[in-house]
Design a protein around this motif. Structure first.
Motif, short mmCIF file in Angstrom:
data_model
loop_
_atom_site.label_atom_id
_atom_site.label_comp_id
_atom_site.label_asym_id
_atom_site.label_seq_id
_atom_site.Cartn_x
_atom_site.Cartn_y
_atom_site.Cartn_z
N ILE A 19 71.37 -1.35 27.64
CA ILE A 19 72.42 -1.15 28.65
C ILE A 19 71.92 -0.17 29.69
CG2 ILE A 19 74.74 -0.27 29.06
CD1 ILE A 19 75.53 -1.22 26.32
N PHE A 20 71.31 0.90 29.21
CA PHE A 20 70.80 1.94 30.10
C PHE A 20 69.75 1.38 31.07
CE2 PHE A 20 67.60 5.35 30.76
CZ PHE A 20 68.38 6.21 31.51
N LEU A 21 68.80 0.64 30.52
CA LEU A 21 67.72 0.12 31.37
C LEU A 21 68.24 -0.91 32.36
CD1 LEU A 21 64.64 -0.27 29.06
CD2 LEU A 21 65.06 1.43 30.81
N SER A 22 69.17 -1.73 31.90
CA SER A 22 69.71 -2.75 32.79
C SER A 22 70.39 -2.10 33.98
CB SER A 22 70.69 -3.63 32.01
OG SER A 22 71.46 -4.39 32.89
N MET A 23 71.08 -0.99 33.73
CA MET A 23 71.72 -0.27 34.83
C MET A 23 70.70 0.43 35.71
SD MET A 23 75.08 1.02 32.72
CE MET A 23 74.91 2.66 33.29
N GLN A 24 69.70 1.01 35.08
CA GLN A 24 68.71 1.76 35.84
C GLN A 24 67.81 0.85 36.68
OE1 GLN A 24 68.04 5.05 36.22
NE2 GLN A 24 69.89 5.58 35.10
N LEU A 25 67.35 -0.20 36.07
CA LEU A 25 66.44 -1.10 36.79
C LEU A 25 67.23 -2.10 37.63
CD1 LEU A 25 63.96 -1.92 33.89
CD2 LEU A 25 63.52 -0.43 35.82
N HIS A 26 68.53 -2.11 37.43
CA HIS A 26 69.41 -3.04 38.12
C HIS A 26 68.94 -4.49 37.92
CE1 HIS A 26 72.66 -2.78 41.34
NE2 HIS A 26 72.74 -3.94 40.74
N LYS A 27 68.65 -4.79 36.68
CA LYS A 27 68.23 -6.15 36.35
C LYS A 27 69.25 -6.76 35.40
CE LYS A 27 63.94 -7.80 35.76
NZ LYS A 27 62.64 -7.99 35.14
N PRO A 28 69.47 -8.06 35.51
CA PRO A 28 70.39 -8.70 34.57
C PRO A 28 69.93 -8.50 33.14
CG PRO A 28 69.78 -10.21 36.33
CD PRO A 28 68.92 -9.01 36.49
N LEU A 29 70.89 -8.39 32.24
CA LEU A 29 70.56 -8.23 30.83
C LEU A 29 70.98 -9.50 30.10
CD1 LEU A 29 69.73 -6.44 28.42
CD2 LEU A 29 72.07 -5.62 28.33
N LEU A 30 70.01 -10.11 29.45
CA LEU A 30 70.30 -11.30 28.66
C LEU A 30 70.47 -10.89 27.20
CD1 LEU A 30 70.45 -14.38 28.14
CD2 LEU A 30 67.98 -14.40 28.05
N VAL A 31 71.66 -11.12 26.66
CA VAL A 31 71.93 -10.74 25.28
C VAL A 31 72.08 -11.99 24.45
CG1 VAL A 31 73.37 -9.34 23.77
CG2 VAL A 31 73.27 -8.83 26.20
N GLU A 32 71.24 -12.14 23.45
CA GLU A 32 71.35 -13.29 22.57
C GLU A 32 71.68 -12.83 21.16
OE1 GLU A 32 68.92 -17.06 24.06
OE2 GLU A 32 67.66 -15.53 23.18
N GLY A 33 72.23 -13.73 20.41
CA GLY A 33 72.55 -13.42 19.02
C GLY A 33 73.66 -14.33 18.55
N PRO A 34 73.87 -14.37 17.23
CA PRO A 34 74.91 -15.25 16.70
C PRO A 34 76.30 -14.84 17.17
CG PRO A 34 74.00 -13.84 14.98
CD PRO A 34 73.17 -13.65 16.18
N ALA A 35 77.26 -15.74 16.96
CA ALA A 35 78.62 -15.46 17.40
C ALA A 35 79.21 -14.27 16.65
CB ALA A 35 79.49 -16.70 17.17
N GLY A 36 80.01 -13.52 17.33
CA GLY A 36 80.76 -12.45 16.66
C GLY A 36 79.96 -11.21 16.33
#
Lengths: 320, 381
Positions: A48-65
C-alpha cells in the motif's frame, strides 16, 4: 464505440500530503489498517505504501475472501480521498465503465428547445451534449475529480480481454475523449487498486504497469487474530478449534475453498449458539455455513473423522 | 546466470541493478522501468532501511505474478549470499556450487519447449510400453515419436489459430444492425440533423456469444501413446484459451481443468498422475460419459458448448450407457466432435460397438494423429 483515446505521457505529480507522510508512512498505514480491524502483514502494509509513493497501480491477487478489497478502502482513508469502485464482469464495456448520455432527458429537452424558434441547431446540439446530460461512470468519475481519488477496479479478471486492453490505455494516459464534448484529462492520476482471483491470466502488459501483491489464506495465528477481533465474544477454545479446522479444510481439494469470510460467519454462528467447542455433530449441522458446494459438502462429510483427528478435535460423543 | 553478474558491487544501487539482471536470467520480465522503480523504492525507504523492508519492497516491485512471488525469496537469498561470498573471498569469479542455470524460456516458448522435450524425451519409455490397438501400432508410433521440430511448431500454431477462431466468435459488444434493440445514442445523433424530429430509428444487436469448449480425453491403456500427446495438446490449448474444461477418463471420469491451468507443465503432470489413479486403465466410455452428463452436464453443456471427445472407441462394455449419454450431449451441446486417432489409418473403419453406438450423435468425426488432422479441426470450429 465512438471513443477516441489520444496518447499523451504525463508523469508529474506533487502531493504535499504524501511528502509529509513519507517518514511515518509505513507506521501510519499499519495503524489505519489496525483501526479498521484489519489484521495485516508487513507485505500488505508495504505494498500500500509503495503504491502510494510510486503512484503506481497495485494489483492484488488472491483467493476470495482474504480482504483484497479492504486495501483500497484503507488507501482511501490514508489519503483522505474518495473511493470509486468499478466492479468488473464479463461483457463489461465502455458505456458502463466510462460514461453514457442520458437519452431520455436529452430527447425531452430537445422537444422543449424546438418550441423556441430562436435557438439555432448548433446551440441545440451544444446544449443537449452538455455536462448535465452526461452520466459519469466510474472511470470518468475517477479522472474528473479535482482531488485524485482511489479507484478500485474489482475482479479485473472477470472482464474480457477487450476491456483489459481498453483499461490499459486509460491507465497510461488518464484521459478520456468524448466525441461530443472533447477530451477530459485528469489533473492528477487517481490511485488505483486492481483485484483479481486468478480466474483468468491477465496480460503481461497490464501486470507490468502494476505493483504486485499476492494475499493467500491466512496462517493459523493470523486467522485466529482476525476471528478474535471480529467476533470478540467467542470462546477461546472454540476460536482455536475453528481456525485449526479451517486450516485442515483448506488442505483438501475443494471446488470452493472457504475464505476468511466463511470462517467469520461460522465463528459468529457458533458463538451465537453459545457453543464453547467443536464436535462432529456440531460441524455436520453447521457445515453449510462454511461450504457452498454440494460436492465439497459430501466430500468433507465422508472424511470428517479424519479431518477432526488431524485438527485434534476429539468429541466426547465419538468415544461413547 | 553468468559469472560476472555476481561480481561484488560496492554501492547498493549497483547491486540492485545487478540483482535485477540476475532475476532477468531467471525468467523475470524486468526492464528499465522496473529497475527504476526498484531504485526509487530504495530511496523512498531510506528511513526504514532494514533488510526485511528492502526484501519486501523489492518483491512488490519486481514480481508480477504468484509464481514469481513464490520464487522470489529463494532467489533473493541466494543472490545476496553469493554477493557476500564474493566479498569474503575477494574473488568474484570463483566457481559456484550451483550448476549454471539456463534462463527459463518464456510464455509460448516454454510451452513449446515442454511440449517438445516431453514428446522427444519420453520416446524410449513409450516404445517399451506400447499397448496400442495392434493394427495401427506402427502407424501411431510414427505419428508421434518422430515429430520434427517444425511439426511441433506447426502444431502449436494451429492450436493458437483454433483458440483465436473460437475467441473471435464472441463479441458481447453491440453493433449496428437493421433490427434489434433500439440504439438511442445513434438515433439521437442521426436525427439531430433533422432538427430533433425522430425520423430514423437506429438499432443495435448484441453480437454472437463466445463458445465454450469441453475436452474429454480417453487415457485408457489402448490410448496410452496418444493420451500423453493429447494431454499436451489440452495443456497448450488451455494456456491460450480460457473457456475450456478438460476431463480425462478410462474407467472413470476426472476433471483436470484446474491442474492444466498451472503455469508449470512438469508440476501439472505430477499433479495429474496424483489426481488420476486410473491412468492407462481399462475403458468404460459409456459410464464415463454418463458420469459427465450427470455431474457436469448442467454446468458445462449448453447451446454454446462445443464438446470434443478424443477416444479410439475401443470399449468392450455395454453400449446402452454410451447411447444414452451421447444422445444427451448431442441434444444439449452446440456441436459434438469426436476425434479418433485411429482414423488416421486409411484402412480404419469405425467398427467397434462403442463407435457404432456413438456415431449417430456425432456432428464431426475426424482423425487426430498429426498436424494435418488438427488443421482439419480448425476448419470445423
Amino acid at each position: 464505440m465512438p471513443l477516441i483515446l489520444t496518447l499523451a505521457v504525463r508523469r508529474t505529480h506533487k502531493n504535499s500530503k504524501l511528502h509529509c507522510m513519507q517518514h511515518d508512512g509505513l507506521k501510519k498505514i499499519e495503524n489505519l489498517l489496525t483501526e479498521q480491524g484489519y489484521i495485516s502483514e508487513p507485505s500488505i502494509v508495504m505494498s500500500i505504501f509503495l503504491s502510494m509513493q510510486l503512484h503506481k497501480p497495485l494489483l492484488v491477487e488472491g483467493p476470495a475472501g482474504v480482504g483484497k478489497t479492504e486495501i483500497a478502502k484503507v488507501m482511501a482513508r490514508a489519503l483522505e480521498a474518495d473511493l470509486i469502485r468499478l466492479q468488473c464482469y464479463e461483457g463489461l464495456d465502455a458505456t458502463h465503465a466510462l460514461y453514457e448520455w442520458n437519452y431520455q432527458q436529452q430527447l425531452l429537452h430537445l422537444k422543449i428547445l424546438e418550441r423556441d424558434p430562436s435557438v439555432s441547431k448548433a446551440a441545440m446540439e451544444s446544449e443537449i451534449f452538455g455536462e448535465r446530460f452526461l452520466l459519469k461512470r466510474p472511470l470518468l468519475q475517477a479522472i474528473s475529480q479535482p482531488q485524485p481519488p482511489v479507484l478500485l477496479i474489482d475482479e479485473i479478471d472477470r472482464s474480457d480481454e477487450e476491456f483489459e486492453s481498453f483499461l490499459l490505455e486509460i491507465l497510461s494516459d488518464w484521459q478520456i475523449t468524448i466525441p461530443e464534448m472533447g477530451t477530459i484529462r485528469a489533473k492528477e492520476p487517481p490511485y488505483v487498486v486492481l483485484t483479481g482471483n486468478r480466474t483468468r491470466e491477465l496480460s503481461e502488459a497490464l501486470r507490468r504497469r502494476c505493483l504486485y501483491l499476492y494475499i493467500g489464506y491466512p496462517e493459523f495465528d493470523k486467522e485466529l487474530a482476525i476471528v478474535r477481533s471480529k467476533v470478540p465474544q467467542i470462546d477461546a477454545r472454540l476460536g482455536n478449534q475453528i481456525c485449526a479446522f479451517m486450516v485442515e479444510l483448506r488442505q483438501m481439494k475443494l471446488e470452493k475453498v472457504p475464505g476468511v469470510a466463511e470462517t467469520l460467519d461460522w465463528a459468529q454462528a457458533l458463538a451465537a449458539l453459545h457453543f464453547d467447542h467443536l464436535d462432529k455433530q456440531i460441524i455436520e449441522d453447521t457445515l453449510g455455513v462454511v461450504l457452498k458446494d454440494w460436492q465439497d459438502m459430501r466430500h468433507v462429510q465422508l472424511s470428517l473423522s479424519q479431518l477432526l483427528d488431524k485438527t485434534g478435535v476429539v468429541s466426547k460423543f465419538d468415544n461413547l | 546466470m553468468s559469472k560476472d553478474l555476481i561480481k561484488r558491487h560496492t554501492s547498493l544501487t549497483a547491486n540492485i541493478v545487478a540483482f535485477c539482471r540476475y532475476l532477468r536470467t531467471e525468467g523475470f520480465v524486468i526492464a528499465a522501468p522496473e529497475e527504476a522503480d526498484a531504485l526509487k523504492t530504495i530511496e523512498i525507504l531510506q528511513p526504514y532501511n532494514t533488510p526485511e523492508t528492502m526484501r519486501l519492497a523489492l518483491k512488490i516491485c519486481l514480481t508480477r505474478h504468484i509464481g514469481q512471488a513464490e520464487r522470489f525469496d529463494e532467489l533473493y537469498d541466494y543472490y545476496w549470499k553469493q554477493v557476500q561470498k564474493a566479498t569474503d573471498s575477494k574473488i568474484a569469479d570463483q566457481k559456484k556450487e550451483k550448476q549454471e542455470q539456463k534462463p527459463k524460456p518464456k510464455g509460448q516458448d516454454a510451452q513449446f519447449q515442454s511440449l517438445k522435450s516431453w514428446l522427444l524425451g519420453e520416446k524410449s519409455d513409450e516404445e517399451l510400453e506400447l499397448h496400442t490397438f495392434s493394427a495401427t501400432e506402427t502407424l501411431s508410433k510414427k505419428d508421434f515419436s518422430t515429430l520434427s521440430e517444425e511439426e511441433l511448431r506447426d502444431m502449436f500454431e494451429l492450436i493458437q489459430m483454433i483458440a483465436r477462431r473460437l475467441a473471435r466468435q464472441q463479441n458481447r459488444r453491440f453493433s449496428k444492425h437493421k433490427n434489434g434493440q433500439l440504439d438511442l445514442r445513434r438515433t439521437l445523433r442521426q436525427n439531430l440533423r433533422r432538427g430533433g424530429e425522430i425520423v430514423d430509428l437506429m438499432h443495435k444487436k448484441q453480437q454472437k456469444r463466445r463458445l465454450e469448449l469441453v475436452l474429454i480425453c480417453d487415457v485408457s491403456k489402448s490410448m496410452e501413446l496418444y493420451s500423453r500427446f493429447l494431454i499436451q495438446f489440452a495443456y497448450a490449448f488451455q494456456q491460450v484459451f480460457r473457456r475450456i474444461e478438460t476431463f480425462v477418463f478410462s474407467t472413470q471420469l476426472t476433471p483436470i481443468t484446474d491442474i492444466l491451468r498451472g503455469s508449470d507443465f512438469v508440476k501439472s503432470l505430477e499433479n495429474l498422475s496424483e489426481r488420476v489413479p486410473h491412468w492407462s486403465g481399462g475403458t468404460r466410455i459409456g459410464e464415463s460419459l454418463a458420469h459427465f452428463t450427470q455431474e457436469f452436464g448442467q454446468k458445462h453443456l449448453s447451446s454454446r458448448t462445443v464438446v470434443i471427445i478424443i477416444s479410439d472407441g475401443w470399449d468392450t462394455g455395454d453400449a446402452t450407457h454410451l447411447t444414452e449419454a451421447m444422445s444427451e450431449i448431442h441434444r444439449k451441446a452446440h456441436r459434438v466432435i469426436w476425434l479418433n486417432p485411429l482414423a488416421g489409418n486409411p484402412n480404419f473403419e469405425p467398427s467397434t460397438a462403442a463407435m457404432q453406438a456413438a456415431l449417430p450423435f456425432v456432428d464431426v468425426f475426424a482423425a487426430a494423429h498429426n498436424a494435418e488432422s488438427l488443421r482439419q479441426l480448425y476448419r470445423y470450429l
